[in-house]
Design a protein around this motif. Structure first.
Motif, PDB file in Angstrom:
ATOM      1  N   VAL A   1       0.730  -1.231   0.007  1.00  9.86           N
ATOM      2  CA  VAL A   1      -0.011   0.016   0.067  1.00  9.86           C
ATOM      3  C   VAL A   1       0.754   1.190  -0.127  1.00  9.86           C
ATOM      4  O   VAL A   1       1.703   1.271   1.027  1.00  9.86           O
ATOM      5  CB  VAL A   1      -0.936  -0.030   1.481  1.00  9.86           C
ATOM      6  CG1 VAL A   1      -1.826   1.388   1.163  1.00  9.86           C
ATOM      7  CG2 VAL A   1      -1.808  -1.393   1.319  1.00  9.86           C
TER       8      VAL A   1
ATOM      9  N   LYS B   1     -15.277   3.423   4.757  1.00  2.03           N
ATOM     10  CA  LYS B   1     -13.837   2.781   4.577  1.00  2.03           C
ATOM     11  C   LYS B   1     -12.905   3.673   3.881  1.00  2.03           C
ATOM     12  O   LYS B   1     -13.349   4.435   3.048  1.00  2.03           O
ATOM     13  CB  LYS B   1     -14.141   1.370   4.279  1.00  2.03           C
ATOM     14  CG  LYS B   1     -14.881   0.759   5.299  1.00  2.03           C
ATOM     15  CD  LYS B   1     -15.101  -0.756   5.271  1.00  2.03           C
ATOM     16  CE  LYS B   1     -15.837  -1.567   6.066  1.00  2.03           C
ATOM     17  NZ  LYS B   1     -15.781  -3.172   6.093  1.00  2.03           N
TER      18      LYS B   1
ATOM     19  N   VAL C   1      -7.403   2.359  -0.925  1.00  5.60           N
ATOM     20  CA  VAL C   1      -5.969   2.232  -0.873  1.00  5.60           C
ATOM     21  C   VAL C   1      -5.477   2.207  -2.421  1.00  5.60           C
ATOM     22  O   VAL C   1      -6.176   1.492  -3.115  1.00  5.60           O
ATOM     23  CB  VAL C   1      -5.490   0.881  -0.230  1.00  5.60           C
ATOM     24  CG1 VAL C   1      -5.487   1.158   1.241  1.00  5.60           C
ATOM     25  CG2 VAL C   1      -5.990  -0.296  -0.590  1.00  5.60           C
TER      26      VAL C   1
ATOM     27  N   PRO D   1     -10.728  -2.022   0.466  1.00  7.40           N
ATOM     28  CA  PRO D   1     -10.639  -3.311   1.089  1.00  7.40           C
ATOM     29  C   PRO D   1     -11.602  -3.144   2.100  1.00  7.40           C
ATOM     30  O   PRO D   1     -12.044  -2.411   2.766  1.00  7.40           O
ATOM     31  CB  PRO D   1      -9.357  -3.467   1.580  1.00  7.40           C
ATOM     32  CG  PRO D   1      -8.779  -2.187   2.016  1.00  7.40           C
ATOM     33  CD  PRO D   1      -9.342  -1.336   0.703  1.00  7.40           C
TER      34      PRO D   1
ATOM     35  N   LYS E   1     -11.213  -5.195   4.827  1.00  4.45           N
ATOM     36  CA  LYS E   1     -10.470  -5.208   6.262  1.00  4.45           C
ATOM     37  C   LYS E   1      -9.019  -4.891   5.689  1.00  4.45           C
ATOM     38  O   LYS E   1      -8.510  -5.369   4.736  1.00  4.45           O
ATOM     39  CB  LYS E   1     -10.425  -6.456   6.875  1.00  4.45           C
ATOM     40  CG  LYS E   1     -11.647  -7.183   7.213  1.00  4.45           C
ATOM     41  CD  LYS E   1     -12.369  -6.188   8.275  1.00  4.45           C
ATOM     42  CE  LYS E   1     -13.885  -6.880   8.780  1.00  4.45           C
ATOM     43  NZ  LYS E   1     -14.626  -5.835   9.898  1.00  4.45           N
ATOM     44  N   LEU E   2      -8.129  -4.054   6.542  1.00  8.93           N
ATOM     45  CA  LEU E   2      -7.180  -3.640   6.321  1.00  8.93           C
ATOM     46  C   LEU E   2      -6.192  -3.307   7.553  1.00  8.93           C
ATOM     47  O   LEU E   2      -6.584  -2.759   8.430  1.00  8.93           O
ATOM     48  CB  LEU E   2      -7.355  -1.990   5.644  1.00  8.93           C
ATOM     49  CG  LEU E   2      -6.295  -1.306   5.168  1.00  8.93           C
ATOM     50  CD1 LEU E   2      -5.345  -1.968   4.011  1.00  8.93           C
ATOM     51  CD2 LEU E   2      -6.877   0.111   4.804  1.00  8.93           C
TER      52      LEU E   2
ATOM     53  N   LEU F   1      -2.607  -1.732   8.226  1.00  7.63           N
ATOM     54  CA  LEU F   1      -1.540  -0.615   7.970  1.00  7.63           C
ATOM     55  C   LEU F   1      -0.645  -0.017   8.965  1.00  7.63           C
ATOM     56  O   LEU F   1      -1.088  -0.300  10.398  1.00  7.63           O
ATOM     57  CB  LEU F   1      -2.168   0.665   7.296  1.00  7.63           C
ATOM     58  CG  LEU F   1      -2.645   0.453   5.846  1.00  7.63           C
ATOM     59  CD1 LEU F   1      -3.015   1.550   5.219  1.00  7.63           C
ATOM     60  CD2 LEU F   1      -1.490  -0.095   4.794  1.00  7.63           C
TER      61      LEU F   1
ATOM     62  N   ILE G   1      -6.450  -7.176   3.279  1.00  2.00           N
ATOM     63  CA  ILE G   1      -5.191  -6.823   3.014  1.00  2.00           C
ATOM     64  C   ILE G   1      -4.540  -6.710   4.605  1.00  2.00           C
ATOM     65  O   ILE G   1      -4.718  -5.963   5.157  1.00  2.00           O
ATOM     66  CB  ILE G   1      -4.786  -5.470   2.283  1.00  2.00           C
ATOM     67  CG1 ILE G   1      -5.473  -5.425   1.113  1.00  2.00           C
ATOM     68  CG2 ILE G   1      -3.224  -5.266   2.534  1.00  2.00           C
ATOM     69  CD1 ILE G   1      -5.196  -4.054   0.441  1.00  2.00           C
ATOM     70  N   GLN G   2      -3.988  -7.914   4.881  1.00  2.00           N
ATOM     71  CA  GLN G   2      -3.671  -8.045   6.381  1.00  2.00           C
ATOM     72  C   GLN G   2      -2.351  -8.709   6.631  1.00  2.00           C
ATOM     73  O   GLN G   2      -1.614  -8.336   7.324  1.00  2.00           O
ATOM     74  CB  GLN G   2      -4.533  -8.999   7.055  1.00  2.00           C
ATOM     75  CG  GLN G   2      -4.603  -9.305   8.424  1.00  2.00           C
ATOM     76  CD  GLN G   2      -5.598 -10.225   8.931  1.00  2.00           C
ATOM     77  OE1 GLN G   2      -6.375  -9.763   9.823  1.00  2.00           O
ATOM     78  NE2 GLN G   2      -5.767 -11.422   8.518  1.00  2.00           N
TER      79      GLN G   2
ATOM     80  N   ILE H   1      -7.612   3.860  10.897  1.00  2.00           N
ATOM     81  CA  ILE H   1      -8.382   3.309   9.926  1.00  2.00           C
ATOM     82  C   ILE H   1     -10.059   3.163  10.870  1.00  2.00           C
ATOM     83  O   ILE H   1      -9.703   2.629  12.072  1.00  2.00           O
ATOM     84  CB  ILE H   1      -7.687   1.868   9.992  1.00  2.00           C
ATOM     85  CG1 ILE H   1      -6.494   2.024   8.915  1.00  2.00           C
ATOM     86  CG2 ILE H   1      -8.677   1.014   9.155  1.00  2.00           C
ATOM     87  CD1 ILE H   1      -5.667   0.637   8.814  1.00  2.00           C
TER      88      ILE H   1
ATOM     89  N   GLN I   1     -12.996  -1.489   9.607  1.00  6.05           N
ATOM     90  CA  GLN I   1     -12.303  -1.750   8.630  1.00  6.05           C
ATOM     91  C   GLN I   1     -10.886  -2.302   9.155  1.00  6.05           C
ATOM     92  O   GLN I   1     -10.103  -3.053   8.461  1.00  6.05           O
ATOM     93  CB  GLN I   1     -11.859  -0.756   7.655  1.00  6.05           C
ATOM     94  CG  GLN I   1     -11.223  -1.157   6.401  1.00  6.05           C
ATOM     95  CD  GLN I   1     -11.036   0.251   5.298  1.00  6.05           C
ATOM     96  OE1 GLN I   1     -11.049   1.161   5.860  1.00  6.05           O
ATOM     97  NE2 GLN I   1     -10.941  -0.088   4.228  1.00  6.05           N
ATOM     98  N   ARG I   2     -10.502  -1.854  10.409  1.00  2.43           N
ATOM     99  CA  ARG I   2      -9.205  -2.259  10.905  1.00  2.43           C
ATOM    100  C   ARG I   2      -9.085  -3.701  11.138  1.00  2.43           C
ATOM    101  O   ARG I   2     -10.072  -4.341  11.806  1.00  2.43           O
ATOM    102  CB  ARG I   2      -9.095  -1.167  12.170  1.00  2.43           C
ATOM    103  CG  ARG I   2      -7.702  -1.547  12.879  1.00  2.43           C
ATOM    104  CD  ARG I   2      -7.520  -0.762  14.122  1.00  2.43           C
ATOM    105  NE  ARG I   2      -6.394  -0.944  14.708  1.00  2.43           N
ATOM    106  CZ  ARG I   2      -6.195  -1.848  15.665  1.00  2.43           C
ATOM    107  NH1 ARG I   2      -7.182  -2.742  15.835  1.00  2.43           N
ATOM    108  NH2 ARG I   2      -5.038  -1.983  16.156  1.00  2.43           N
TER     109      ARG I   2
END
Length: 361
Positions: free
Chosen positions: A234, A245, A248, A284, A286-287, A289, A313-314, A351, A355-356
């Motif tokens: 990302v 959300k 990215v 996404p 779920k993310l 970062l 994206i995890q 986030i 979504q986090r």
């Protein structure tokens, strides 16, 4: 049962203890012999024969990432590669003595009460050839972490034969692979052809997915649980209008990015590599970062599609490791809702709770 290895990180001697699980995941610890009381946690994966990916975890933070390759000699099994941390890159190596062949015995083995595991050919007969994911009950729920590896999952591989993306859906046609008695280094893509559609906009560049291998998780009845598509990094974040959300922009991990991880590459080399890198944007479900300002590190993670959760994206199974954000900003046109560099956390973070997700177990 854990296996012990002797080795080094940089110039420091270290002792490693790794537990290799049947599902391809790896866990363990290591410590420097000069500081035996400071034991560090390791989590990773060995889904591809001869390749090992490890993360060092300190509390809830990932403090290092390692990518290693296996080497066999007459007397040793060794793993060699690089550890990447906020302080730089260090060579890492650890090894153990190869086990001698067990002596022959005439003692009859006890009868096993464990059910015989199905062969890949037998299990493939349970796989549905038409799969549609259109509802995601956990996508808007607050969760600590999306399962990266489901308990008792059957791991399979596949090769993507076709793809189609539109504003509402991603469709993949993939051929399931069959291993040679569990040896995935010798896979035959001769299993069923599956057409999979997810009600999500994920415009992966066609050249970056067609003909590539992907990883699948099924439950024991043949229900598809998750797909690991490809490594992404990302680089930009933005808050879409009328959305709850973050959207990215990602770079796709491929060989063209190698200058970005070469400490001898010039800034011009890195800029050209970045300009050639394929990229796309998505929103996404779920993310995970960075949760702070940073000009130093950006982790590559795997883009997963997970039943019930959506696009995630995890975490990362394989890949080159981490990018240095300094000087790697993509040039994007000015607009009403501009992209923000992922390192500028104060401009886009945090986030949203629904979504986090986190990058640790």
């Amino acid at each position: 049962m854990a296996t012990e290895y002797q080795g080094n990180v940089g110039q420091l001697a270290a002792v490693f203890s790794l537990d290799w699980k049947s599902d391809g995941s790896v866990s363990g610890t290591y410590y420097f012999t000069s500081a035996k009381g400071q034991v560090r946690k390791l989590l990773g994966s060995n889904f591809k024969e001869g390749e090992l990916y490890l993360e060092e975890h300190t509390g809830q933070n990932i403090t290092a990432k390692c990518h290693l390759r296996k080497k066999l000699t007459k007397g040793q099994v060794s793993w060699e590669g690089e550890m990447q941390t906020a302080d730089g890159r260090f060579p890492i190596r650890f090894a153990r003595q190869r086990e001698a062949n067990a002596p022959a015995t005439t003692t009859a083995a006890p009868l096993s009460t464990k059910p015989k595991e199905l062969s890949d050919e037998e299990f493939a007969s349970r796989i549905k050839t038409e799969v549609v994911w259109s509802t995601f009950p956990f996508a808007d729920r607050v969760v600590d972490r999306v399962p990266a590896h489901f308990d008792s999952a059957r791991f399979m591989r596949a090769k993507v034969e076709n793809t189609q993306s539109d504003p509402d859906n991603l469709t993949l046609a993939f051929r399931v692979g069959l291993s040679a008695d569990g040896d995935w280094s010798n896979v035959r893509f001769s299993g069923p052809l599956v057409t999979f559609r997810i009600k999500r906009s994920i415009p992966i560049p066609r050249d970056e997915i067609v003909g590539k291998e992907i990883s699948l998780q099924y439950d024991q009845q043949g229900k598809l649980l998750a797909i690991s598509l490809l490594g992404v990094g990302v680089v930009h974040v933005r808050k879409p209008l009328n959305k709850k959300k973050l959207e990215v922009q990602v770079l796709v991990e491929n060989d063209n990015l190698s200058p970005l991880f070469d400490e001898n590459a010039t800034p011009a080399d890195r800029r050209r590599a970045l300009e050639r890198a394929p990229s796309f944007s998505l929103l996404p479900d779920k993310l995970a970062l960075l949760n702070r300002e940073s000009t130093e590190l950006m982790f590559f993670r795997v883009l997963q599609l997970v039943n019930g959760y959506g696009a995630v994206i995890q975490t990362m199974d394989t890949g080159p490791g981490i990018l240095e954000l300094e000087g790697l900003d993509l040039e994007v046109p000015a607009e009403q809702n501009p992209w923000i560099s992922v390192g500028e956390w104060s401009r886009w973070g945090p986030i949203p709770p629904t979504q986090r997700t986190t990058d640790f177990d």
